[in-house]
Design a protein around this motif. Structure first.
Motif, PDB file in Angstrom:
ATOM      1  N   PRO A  96      -2.671 -21.680  24.899  1.00 27.11           N
ATOM      2  CA  PRO A  96      -3.639 -21.656  23.375  1.00 27.11           C
ATOM      3  C   PRO A  96      -4.499 -22.109  23.844  1.00 27.11           C
ATOM      4  CG  PRO A  96      -1.360 -22.752  22.518  1.00 27.11           C
ATOM      5  CD  PRO A  96      -1.473 -22.593  24.110  1.00 27.11           C
ATOM      6  N   PRO A  97      -5.403 -21.176  22.446  1.00 30.42           N
ATOM      7  CA  PRO A  97      -6.828 -22.538  22.566  1.00 30.42           C
ATOM      8  C   PRO A  97      -6.758 -23.507  21.854  1.00 30.42           C
ATOM      9  CG  PRO A  97      -6.924 -20.130  21.775  1.00 30.42           C
ATOM     10  CD  PRO A  97      -5.867 -20.460  22.328  1.00 30.42           C
ATOM     11  N   ALA A  98      -7.577 -24.058  21.987  1.00 26.15           N
ATOM     12  CA  ALA A  98      -7.581 -25.892  21.678  1.00 26.15           C
ATOM     13  C   ALA A  98      -7.163 -26.174  19.967  1.00 26.15           C
ATOM     14  CB  ALA A  98      -8.343 -27.031  22.105  1.00 26.15           C
ATOM     15  N   GLY A  99      -6.241 -26.512  19.455  1.00 22.80           N
ATOM     16  CA  GLY A  99      -5.843 -26.659  18.351  1.00 22.80           C
ATOM     17  C   GLY A  99      -5.355 -25.617  17.600  1.00 22.80           C
ATOM     18  N   TRP A 100      -5.052 -24.343  18.031  1.00 23.16           N
ATOM     19  CA  TRP A 100      -4.345 -23.059  17.497  1.00 23.16           C
ATOM     20  C   TRP A 100      -3.088 -23.650  16.772  1.00 23.16           C
ATOM     21  CZ3 TRP A 100       0.082 -21.192  18.750  1.00 23.16           C
ATOM     22  CH2 TRP A 100       0.125 -19.669  17.843  1.00 23.16           C
ATOM     23  N   CYS A 101      -2.886 -22.768  16.232  1.00 24.55           N
ATOM     24  CA  CYS A 101      -1.390 -23.455  15.310  1.00 24.55           C
ATOM     25  C   CYS A 101      -1.375 -21.745  14.623  1.00 24.55           C
ATOM     26  CB  CYS A 101      -2.179 -24.511  13.650  1.00 24.55           C
ATOM     27  SG  CYS A 101      -2.391 -26.162  14.791  1.00 24.55           S
ATOM     28  N   PRO A 102       0.039 -21.342  14.198  1.00 18.91           N
ATOM     29  CA  PRO A 102       0.254 -20.304  13.818  1.00 18.91           C
ATOM     30  C   PRO A 102      -0.013 -20.100  12.669  1.00 18.91           C
ATOM     31  CG  PRO A 102       2.678 -20.673  15.120  1.00 18.91           C
ATOM     32  CD  PRO A 102       1.290 -22.263  14.598  1.00 18.91           C
ATOM     33  N   ARG A 103      -0.520 -19.585  12.051  1.00 22.38           N
ATOM     34  CA  ARG A 103      -0.244 -18.530  10.957  1.00 22.38           C
ATOM     35  C   ARG A 103       0.068 -19.213   9.532  1.00 22.38           C
ATOM     36  NH1 ARG A 103      -0.389 -13.291  10.985  1.00 22.38           N
ATOM     37  NH2 ARG A 103      -2.638 -13.310  12.078  1.00 22.38           N
ATOM     38  N   GLY A 104      -0.605 -19.992   8.851  1.00 21.57           N
ATOM     39  CA  GLY A 104       0.548 -19.911   8.082  1.00 21.57           C
ATOM     40  C   GLY A 104       0.965 -21.405   7.781  1.00 21.57           C
ATOM     41  N   TRP A 105       1.259 -22.088   9.112  1.00 21.40           N
ATOM     42  CA  TRP A 105       2.016 -23.047   9.864  1.00 21.40           C
ATOM     43  C   TRP A 105       1.369 -24.599   9.721  1.00 21.40           C
ATOM     44  CZ3 TRP A 105       1.676 -26.833  13.560  1.00 21.40           C
ATOM     45  CH2 TRP A 105       2.885 -27.540  13.979  1.00 21.40           C
ATOM     46  N   LYS A 106       1.643 -25.512   8.917  1.00 21.32           N
ATOM     47  CA  LYS A 106       1.080 -26.868   8.655  1.00 21.32           C
ATOM     48  C   LYS A 106       2.615 -28.048   9.731  1.00 21.32           C
ATOM     49  CE  LYS A 106      -1.526 -26.010   5.087  1.00 21.32           C
ATOM     50  NZ  LYS A 106      -1.542 -26.516   3.753  1.00 21.32           N
ATOM     51  N   PRO A 107       1.472 -28.716  10.250  1.00 20.32           N
ATOM     52  CA  PRO A 107       2.274 -30.261  10.958  1.00 20.32           C
ATOM     53  C   PRO A 107       3.068 -30.483   9.922  1.00 20.32           C
ATOM     54  CG  PRO A 107       0.242 -29.759  12.026  1.00 20.32           C
ATOM     55  CD  PRO A 107      -0.057 -28.706  10.725  1.00 20.32           C
ATOM     56  N   PRO A 108       4.483 -30.612  10.184  1.00 23.32           N
ATOM     57  CA  PRO A 108       5.662 -31.514   9.205  1.00 23.32           C
ATOM     58  C   PRO A 108       4.661 -32.891   8.829  1.00 23.32           C
ATOM     59  CG  PRO A 108       6.403 -32.152  11.431  1.00 23.32           C
ATOM     60  CD  PRO A 108       4.867 -31.421  11.299  1.00 23.32           C
ATOM     61  N   ALA A 109       4.572 -33.650   7.319  1.00 23.85           N
ATOM     62  CA  ALA A 109       3.949 -33.938   6.868  1.00 23.85           C
ATOM     63  C   ALA A 109       4.999 -36.247   7.848  1.00 23.85           C
ATOM     64  CB  ALA A 109       4.624 -34.833   4.873  1.00 23.85           C
ATOM     65  N   PRO A 110       3.578 -36.858   7.695  1.00 22.49           N
ATOM     66  CA  PRO A 110       4.384 -38.017   8.425  1.00 22.49           C
ATOM     67  C   PRO A 110       4.801 -38.354   7.827  1.00 22.49           C
ATOM     68  CG  PRO A 110       1.578 -37.977   7.955  1.00 22.49           C
ATOM     69  CD  PRO A 110       2.347 -37.084   7.370  1.00 22.49           C
ATOM     70  N   ILE A 111       6.044 -39.450   8.957  1.00 26.96           N
ATOM     71  CA  ILE A 111       6.990 -39.872   8.206  1.00 26.96           C
ATOM     72  C   ILE A 111       6.377 -41.866   8.160  1.00 26.96           C
ATOM     73  CG2 ILE A 111       9.204 -41.228   8.968  1.00 26.96           C
ATOM     74  CD1 ILE A 111       9.503 -38.863  11.018  1.00 26.96           C
ATOM     75  N   GLY A 112       6.924 -41.612   6.837  1.00 24.75           N
ATOM     76  CA  GLY A 112       6.090 -43.468   6.257  1.00 24.75           C
ATOM     77  C   GLY A 112       4.642 -43.121   6.677  1.00 24.75           C
ATOM     78  N   GLY A 113       4.143 -42.721   6.027  1.00 29.15           N
ATOM     79  CA  GLY A 113       2.800 -42.890   6.026  1.00 29.15           C
ATOM     80  C   GLY A 113       2.353 -42.516   7.290  1.00 29.15           C
ATOM     81  N   ILE A 114       3.342 -42.875   8.515  1.00 30.84           N
ATOM     82  CA  ILE A 114       2.651 -43.005   9.439  1.00 30.84           C
ATOM     83  C   ILE A 114       2.238 -41.525  10.258  1.00 30.84           C
ATOM     84  CG2 ILE A 114       2.595 -43.683  11.849  1.00 30.84           C
ATOM     85  CD1 ILE A 114       2.398 -45.821  10.426  1.00 30.84           C
ATOM     86  N   ALA A 115       1.034 -41.660  11.169  1.00 28.17           N
ATOM     87  CA  ALA A 115       0.269 -40.189  11.751  1.00 28.17           C
ATOM     88  C   ALA A 115       1.597 -40.550  12.805  1.00 28.17           C
ATOM     89  CB  ALA A 115      -0.863 -40.504  11.600  1.00 28.17           C
ATOM     90  N   LYS A 116       1.091 -38.878  13.869  1.00 22.73           N
ATOM     91  CA  LYS A 116       2.672 -38.606  14.320  1.00 22.73           C
ATOM     92  C   LYS A 116       1.567 -38.951  16.117  1.00 22.73           C
ATOM     93  CE  LYS A 116       5.032 -34.940  16.850  1.00 22.73           C
ATOM     94  NZ  LYS A 116       4.480 -35.346  18.582  1.00 22.73           N
ATOM     95  N   VAL A 117       1.958 -39.713  16.656  1.00 27.96           N
ATOM     96  CA  VAL A 117       1.171 -39.874  17.686  1.00 27.96           C
ATOM     97  C   VAL A 117       1.225 -39.187  18.784  1.00 27.96           C
ATOM     98  CG1 VAL A 117       0.460 -41.994  19.317  1.00 27.96           C
ATOM     99  CG2 VAL A 117       0.868 -41.629  16.881  1.00 27.96           C
ATOM    100  N   ASP A 118       0.613 -38.561  20.586  1.00 20.78           N
ATOM    101  CA  ASP A 118       0.528 -38.308  21.565  1.00 20.78           C
ATOM    102  C   ASP A 118       0.221 -39.677  22.606  1.00 20.78           C
ATOM    103  OD1 ASP A 118       0.706 -35.461  20.355  1.00 20.78           O
ATOM    104  OD2 ASP A 118      -1.096 -35.181  20.308  1.00 20.78           O
ATOM    105  N   PHE A 119       1.275 -39.338  23.487  1.00 18.71           N
ATOM    106  CA  PHE A 119       1.665 -40.243  23.954  1.00 18.71           C
ATOM    107  C   PHE A 119       0.918 -40.225  25.731  1.00 18.71           C
ATOM    108  CE2 PHE A 119       4.514 -41.875  20.767  1.00 18.71           C
ATOM    109  CZ  PHE A 119       4.978 -43.361  21.118  1.00 18.71           C
ATOM    110  N   THR A 120       0.647 -41.062  25.859  1.00 13.51           N
ATOM    111  CA  THR A 120      -0.155 -40.495  27.524  1.00 13.51           C
ATOM    112  C   THR A 120       1.598 -40.930  28.743  1.00 13.51           C
ATOM    113  OG1 THR A 120      -0.836 -42.764  28.138  1.00 13.51           O
ATOM    114  CG2 THR A 120      -2.078 -40.929  27.471  1.00 13.51           C
ATOM    115  N   ARG A 121       1.622 -40.397  29.705  1.00 15.24           N
ATOM    116  CA  ARG A 121       2.397 -40.817  30.527  1.00 15.24           C
ATOM    117  C   ARG A 121       2.514 -42.815  31.145  1.00 15.24           C
ATOM    118  NH1 ARG A 121       3.452 -39.189  36.714  1.00 15.24           N
ATOM    119  NH2 ARG A 121       4.029 -36.974  35.819  1.00 15.24           N
TER     120      ARG A 121
END
Length: 444
Positions: free
Chosen positions: A206-231
């Motif tokens: 999908p194009p960068a930043g694409w999300c399904p219509r009406g869907w929002k990423p889940p709220a951060p747990i404990g106020g901490i943003a979700k993190v993407d890890f490199t290998r």
């Protein structure tokens, strides 16, 4: 953006399911390695029959007959982490097509084998590398298009890999009866090459930043943003070690059960006084329920991973493996107990092929997903080698395949402990997210 993205002329929210179907068919072709248990019976016969009877007159041990299966799975697992970066840079379409050509070539070359060792090279190495190249393309595509239903989408995509043992096993049986085992390898190779190459043409991210219509990423747990890890960041976490060890144990039990399903079943049937011919037909027919369990394990455990966390899904799989191991070990002459036990083992292998990729995305994000899951997938290869060597040794040294199962049960108990202690979201995610936030603030 969601309204503008289309797949095969359809809105992305509906068209993305077509990509899952395409991925399932590709994985069905790649999963033909699981039919080796069926193919190994006529292969062993032609390798061991006297030259005068059309065979090669070899003396072949149980471990030698497992060698092509072990090598193919090992090459599959070794290749996966090397290909991840190319799936990201070249795209799943090109990489999938290359993998399809190599898979087909490996099956075709296998038709010229004259010994288990030669088969391990022509089929195991070549086809195994091809599977390793193509395998991650449909999975990564589904993971990208389904941030809202990742476990389910990946599980459904991999359903084809699990059900392949039945489909390709039935086709192989039919072809072997009519044209012989080596022509069967040739015909399957040509078919796999054509299907994988053509269907891979439809794989796209999908194009960068694409999300399904009406869907929002889940709220951060404990106020901490979700993190993407490199290998490189992922391998420094306890979560990576825990997931890798758990995956190894889960794959060990399942791949061993798949690799010896037919000969182990014939052993149990023999203990029950069933004739060899009747036992052979019975074991071939049992591949259907086994394959259904293997295929169904993917969406089942994929959904459980989404709902109850990867750790709890992993512990559930180990409990089932322990039950299965005890059933077959304590009832070595019961075909019904064998059927239940091996159904559970195939189910749990299917489960781990959904738990592990979904957990990888859950714990480490999707930015470097292909490379991350490629490294974690090496556990699959290690499990394949250890499990099938254990099974072969149990037959050659301890006198029966069923004697391997107490050791499988003990390893599963270890898996429960590791899952409970280490299979958790990375502890470094919070500090990494905070550090990232502080960096942004200091630059403002």
């Amino acid at each position: 953006m969601a309204d503008d993205v289309r797949i095969l002329g359809m809105p992305a929210e509906s068209g993305r399911w077509i990509l899952v179907i395409i991925g399932t068919i590709i994985e069905l072709c790649l999963g033909a390695v699981y039919a080796y248990s069926i193919l190994s019976v006529p292969l062993k016969k032609i390798f061991t029959d006297p030259v005068s009877a059309g065979g090669f007159g070899l003396t072949v041990s149980a471990i030698e007959m497992q060698l092509p299966y072990i090598v193919s799975l090992a090459m599959f697992a070794v290749t996966m982490p090397l290909v991840g970066r190319y799936i990201e840079s070249l795209g799943p379409r090109k990489v999938g097509m290359i993998g399809g050509v190599i898979v087909g070539l490996g099956w075709i070359l296998a038709s010229f084998a004259t010994s288990p060792t030669m088969l391990a090279i022509l089929y195991g190495v070549v086809a195994g590398v091809g599977v390793g190249i193509a395998y991650g393309c449909p999975i990564t595509t589904s993971a990208r298009w389904f941030p809202d239903k990742r476990g389910l989408a990946v599980g459904l995509t991999l359903l084809g890999f699990g059900f392949s043992a039945f489909v390709t096993g039935k086709v192989a049986d039919m072809l072997t009866a009519n044209v012989g085992i080596f022509n069967t390898f040739r015909f399957l190779g040509i078919g796999f090459l054509a299907l994988i190459v053509v269907l891979s043409m439809f794989l796209v991210f999908p194009p960068a930043g694409w999300c399904p219509r009406g869907w929002k990423p889940p709220a951060p747990i404990g106020g901490i943003a979700k993190v993407d890890f490199t290998r490189e960041e992922m391998i420094r976490t306890r979560s990576f070690i825990g997931l890798w060890v758990c995956y190894t144990i889960g794959a060990l039990a399942g791949l061993m059960a798949i690799g010896v399903a037919k000969p182990a079943g014939m052993e149990v049937a023999g203990n029950a006084g069933i004739g060899e011919l009747t036992a052979g037909v019975l074991m071939t027919n049992l591949i259907l329920p086994f394959a259904i369990c293997n295929a169904g394990g993917r969406p089942l455990f994929g959904t459980l991973t989404d709902k109850i966390t990867p750790s709890k899904a992993a512990i559930l799989s180990y409990i089932l493996i322990i039950i299965a191991s005890l059933l077959v070990y304590l009832n070595p002459a019961s075909v019904s107990m064998y059927t239940i036990a091996f159904s559970l083992l195939w189910l749990c292998l299917g489960g781990w092929l959904a738990i592990a990729p979904a957990a990888t995305a859950c714990y480490f994000g999707t930015t470097d997903y292909a490379r991350n899951y490629g490294l974690i997938f090496t556990a699959y290869g290690v499990g394949a080698i250890i499990g099938n060597l254990m099974a072969g040794a149990a037959k050659d040294i301890l006198g029966g395949y069923v004697n391997v199962f107490p050791y499988v049960a003990v390893l599963s108990v270890l898996g429960i402990v590791v899952a409970f202690l280490m299979l958790k979201p990375p502890a470094t995610a919070a500090s990494k997210a905070i550090s990232s936030t502080e960096t942004k603030k200091s630059s403002i």
